[in-house]
Write an enzyme that holds these catalytic residues in place. Structure first.
Site, short mmCIF file in Angstrom:
data_model
loop_
_atom_site.label_atom_id
_atom_site.label_comp_id
_atom_site.label_asym_id
_atom_site.label_seq_id
_atom_site.Cartn_x
_atom_site.Cartn_y
_atom_site.Cartn_z
N ASN A 11 -4.95 -2.18 5.64
CA ASN A 11 -5.12 -1.18 4.58
C ASN A 11 -4.43 0.09 5.05
OD1 ASN A 11 -5.95 0.70 2.71
ND2 ASN A 11 -8.12 0.66 3.29
N TRP A 12 -3.27 0.36 4.47
CA TRP A 12 -2.47 1.49 4.94
C TRP A 12 -3.00 2.84 4.42
CZ3 TRP A 12 3.34 -0.36 4.44
CH2 TRP A 12 3.60 -1.29 5.46
N HIS A 101 -13.70 0.49 -1.78
CA HIS A 101 -13.61 1.01 -0.41
C HIS A 101 -14.50 2.25 -0.30
CE1 HIS A 101 -12.06 2.79 3.26
NE2 HIS A 101 -11.59 1.60 3.56
N GLY A 240 -7.40 -0.52 9.31
CA GLY A 240 -6.76 0.72 8.85
C GLY A 240 -5.70 1.16 9.84
N GLY A 241 -6.06 2.11 10.69
CA GLY A 241 -5.10 2.73 11.62
C GLY A 241 -4.22 1.75 12.38
P1 13P Z 1 -9.80 1.99 10.58
O1 13P Z 1 -9.35 0.65 11.08
O2 13P Z 1 -8.73 3.05 10.70
O3 13P Z 1 -11.11 2.39 11.18
O4 13P Z 1 -10.06 1.85 9.00
C1 13P Z 1 -10.88 0.84 8.54
C2 13P Z 1 -10.78 0.77 7.06
O5 13P Z 1 -11.32 1.61 6.36
C3 13P Z 1 -10.02 -0.34 6.48
O6 13P Z 1 -10.22 -0.41 5.10
#
Ligand code: 13P
Length: 258
Positions: A11-12, A101, A240-241
């Site tokens: 998830n960018w 989300h 995410g990151g």
């Molecule tokens: P992170 O991996 O940056 O903690 O984000 C998780 C997220 O919200 C994926 O949807």
């Protein structure tokens, strides 16, 4: 070990222009081998502005990467300035849409009702919703995690025909673990995902619960993904990151194979 195929979905969020997105996807395609795709379903959810570029890159380079969106409206079309409809996404070959989300619930006022409408719209357009649930730190500390995620699951699946529910993916994302570098311990994540699966089992039966893929999200990184994926209830990650960099995400996908 279950026969649910693991999934790693990136998830960018609001990162990467379409030009950056093309480069990242090409590099990811270069890093991953067909055996990786055989073991893990790989999904990228870029910003709306990069969807078309990512789709043409995936098609042009014949990459087995699934295209996902981060949100959509629940109506097919209409006077909804600034919104994107599920039909528009489906036409772009988008296969997955993240719904509910926590950032949308918390910052953009999405209620369980809105999430349920979006989920149905995504299914109606022939795509797969990735439904996000999870508790805040406060809820965790007050011992109401179970109640919170069960309520969110119930609201999302309420009166949904079983064959439609079977097409969904769930992501358990404890809000306190998102973007903080503090992932839930594999045991904790496994336990809460187990709670979700048992709740689905009660409402919708064994076959559906056993087949439902439930991902964990919240600071998934190359260094912790193997321990998370070793847990029987965890079927993958919503990342995410660590999905923004192709080398890092490739390592997540590869360590996540089981
Ligand atoms: P992170 O991996 O940056 O903690 O984000 C998780 C997220 O919200 C994926 O949807």
């Amino acid at each position: 070990m279950s026969d649910r195929k693991p999934m790693m979905a990136g998830n960018w969020k609001m990162h990467h222009t379409h030009l950056e997105a093309i480069q990242v996807v090409q590099k990811l395609g270069f890093r991953l081998e067909s055996k990786d795709f055989d073991r893990v379903d790989v999904v990228i959810c870029p910003a709306f502005t990069a969807l078309r570029s990512v789709q043409t890159t995936i098609d042009g380079d014949r990459l087995a990467i699934g295209l996902g969106a981060q949100d959509c409206h629940w109506e097919k079309q209409g006077a909804f300035t600034g919104e994107v409809s599920p039909l528009m996404l489906a036409k772009l070959n988008v296969k997955y849409v993240i719904v509910g989300h926590s950032e949308r619930r918390e910052m953009f006022g999405e209620t369980d009702e809105i999430v349920a409408k979006k989920l149905r719209a995504v299914l109606g357009a022939g795509m797969t919703p990735i439904i996000c649930v999870g508790e805040t730190l406060d809820e965790r500390e007050h011992g109401t995690t179970e109640e919170k995620v069960k309520g969110q699951i119930e609201a999302a699946f309420q009166r949904l025909p079983a064959e439609e529910a079977a097409r969904c993916i769930v992501a358990y994302e404890p809000i306190w673990a998102i973007g903080t570098g503090h992932n839930a311990t594999p045991d904790d994540a496994n336990e809460t995902i187990g709670v979700i699966r048992r709740h689905v089992r009660v409402g919708l039966g064994d076959a559906l619960a056993d087949g439902l893929r439930i991902l964990y999200g919240g600071s998934v990184k190359p260094g912790n993904v193997a321990a998370l994926m070793a847990m029987p209830e965890i079927d993958g990650g919503l990342v995410g990151g660590a999905s923004l960099d192709p080398d890092e995400f490739a390592r997540v996908v590869q360590f996540g194979a089981r």
